[in-house]
Motif scaffolding. Sequence first.
Motif, short mmCIF file in Angstrom:
data_model
loop_
_atom_site.label_atom_id
_atom_site.label_comp_id
_atom_site.label_asym_id
_atom_site.label_seq_id
_atom_site.Cartn_x
_atom_site.Cartn_y
_atom_site.Cartn_z
N GLY A 116 97.56 32.15 26.50
CA GLY A 116 98.33 31.93 27.73
C GLY A 116 98.25 30.51 28.26
N ASP A 117 97.30 29.73 27.77
CA ASP A 117 97.20 28.33 28.20
C ASP A 117 98.43 27.54 27.76
N VAL A 118 98.73 26.49 28.51
CA VAL A 118 99.83 25.59 28.17
C VAL A 118 99.31 24.16 28.17
N MET A 119 99.52 23.47 27.06
CA MET A 119 99.16 22.05 26.94
C MET A 119 100.43 21.21 27.01
N ARG A 120 100.39 20.17 27.80
CA ARG A 120 101.47 19.18 27.85
C ARG A 120 100.82 17.82 27.63
N LEU A 121 101.36 17.02 26.71
CA LEU A 121 100.70 15.77 26.34
C LEU A 121 101.74 14.73 25.96
N GLY A 122 101.33 13.47 26.04
CA GLY A 122 102.28 12.43 25.69
C GLY A 122 101.65 11.06 25.58
N ILE A 123 102.44 10.14 25.04
CA ILE A 123 102.04 8.74 24.92
C ILE A 123 103.22 7.89 25.39
N GLU A 124 102.92 6.91 26.21
CA GLU A 124 103.93 6.00 26.75
C GLU A 124 104.80 5.43 25.63
N ASN A 125 106.11 5.46 25.83
CA ASN A 125 107.12 4.91 24.91
C ASN A 125 107.28 5.71 23.62
N ILE A 126 106.52 6.77 23.45
CA ILE A 126 106.58 7.51 22.18
C ILE A 126 107.08 8.93 22.36
N GLY A 127 106.71 9.60 23.44
CA GLY A 127 107.25 10.94 23.66
C GLY A 127 106.22 11.91 24.21
N GLU A 128 106.68 13.13 24.46
CA GLU A 128 105.86 14.19 25.01
C GLU A 128 105.98 15.46 24.18
N GLN A 129 104.92 16.25 24.21
CA GLN A 129 104.89 17.56 23.57
C GLN A 129 104.50 18.62 24.61
N GLN A 130 104.73 19.88 24.26
CA GLN A 130 104.19 20.99 25.05
C GLN A 130 104.02 22.20 24.15
N GLN A 131 102.84 22.82 24.23
CA GLN A 131 102.58 24.03 23.45
C GLN A 131 101.94 25.10 24.31
N SER A 132 102.37 26.32 24.12
CA SER A 132 101.66 27.47 24.69
C SER A 132 100.75 28.04 23.61
N VAL A 133 99.73 28.77 24.04
CA VAL A 133 98.67 29.24 23.16
C VAL A 133 98.68 30.76 23.06
N PRO A 159 108.28 0.68 15.35
CA PRO A 159 107.43 -0.25 16.11
C PRO A 159 108.18 -1.09 17.13
N ASP A 160 109.43 -1.45 16.86
CA ASP A 160 110.17 -2.29 17.80
C ASP A 160 110.40 -1.59 19.13
N GLU A 161 110.43 -0.26 19.14
CA GLU A 161 110.63 0.47 20.39
C GLU A 161 109.31 0.82 21.08
N VAL A 162 108.23 0.81 20.35
CA VAL A 162 106.94 1.18 20.92
C VAL A 162 106.38 0.08 21.80
N GLY A 163 106.61 -1.17 21.41
CA GLY A 163 106.01 -2.29 22.15
C GLY A 163 104.58 -2.52 21.72
N ASN A 164 103.73 -2.87 22.67
CA ASN A 164 102.34 -3.18 22.37
C ASN A 164 101.55 -1.90 22.15
N VAL A 165 101.31 -1.57 20.88
CA VAL A 165 100.64 -0.31 20.55
C VAL A 165 99.20 -0.30 21.04
N ASP A 166 98.66 -1.46 21.38
CA ASP A 166 97.28 -1.55 21.87
C ASP A 166 97.18 -1.40 23.38
N ASN A 167 98.29 -1.03 24.04
CA ASN A 167 98.24 -0.85 25.50
C ASN A 167 99.26 0.20 25.91
N LEU A 168 99.00 1.44 25.48
CA LEU A 168 99.88 2.56 25.81
C LEU A 168 99.09 3.64 26.54
N ASP A 169 99.62 4.13 27.64
CA ASP A 169 98.99 5.26 28.32
C ASP A 169 99.08 6.50 27.45
#
Length: 282
Positions: A260-277, A188-198
């Motif tokens: 063949g689809d590719v999903m890329r997703l993420g949350i500010e201060n937390i990280g990103e993922q990517q998956q192919s289908v 939590p100390d690295e995430v910051g305000n969990v109620d205001n993350l893109d």
Amino acid sequence: MKLLRFGEVGQEKPGLLDEEGNIRDLSAYVKDIDGEFLGGELFAKTQVIDTASLPLVSGQPRLAEPVTGVGKFICVGLNYEDHARETGTVVPPEPVLFMKATSSITGPFDRVELPPHSKKSDWEVELGVVIGKEAKYVSEAEAMNYVAGFCVINDLSEREFQLEREGQWMKGKGCDTFGPLGPYLVTPDEVGNVDNLDIWLELNGERVQDGNTKTMVYKVPFLVHYISQFMSLQPGDIISTGTPPGVGLGMTPPKYLKEGDVMRLGIENIGEQQQSVFRYQR
């Protein structure tokens, strides 16, 4: 601190991400990142460790789910008003809870398999809450004391199984690979305000979900408190807190995942993922 697990399936080791973005090996100090670790004294000690003293991990190893041995994978439905509206419903007066099979959990960059007869598989980027100690009948004011950290979740959903077949939602939520977690467990100390993350998700390079956790109706402390009134939460349990608008079900016409689809997703201060289908073949 950003905890992680790295290595091929069945050979994962615990690690962390240092300030320069390098993976450091924790296996000399920690057996694995699981409920036993998160609920014990070693978790606190790890947060003050000298990361420069840990071995550097070379190359680009596979990143696994950042928590293993998850006991409960609890999801909250319809927790963003604008998402509820796009699905033709409203936010209920109490949180909608359902379980996702722990066998759906996979790494943040592993491939997602469509079930052989899937017609309407969908994406949902969500904020994940990782429990750090037993929470039983806790108050909302105390709830954050029971949270070890946060992660990104793709709560994949097969809408026909979920909504058009008999029974509960779980049939459309628990398919194998339908629960990518990670890449990190962020304290939590690295995430910051969990109620205001893109929070966002792209499908084949197109931004389809573009929200912020500030529009979440039931916030993290309330959810931990609320769920703990019905079942105890154990270290390593995960709560997936709902998704913002932009899912395939809500599009006109609806749009669903295909091979063949590719999903890329993420949350500010937390990280990103990517998956192919890909589609599972028996």
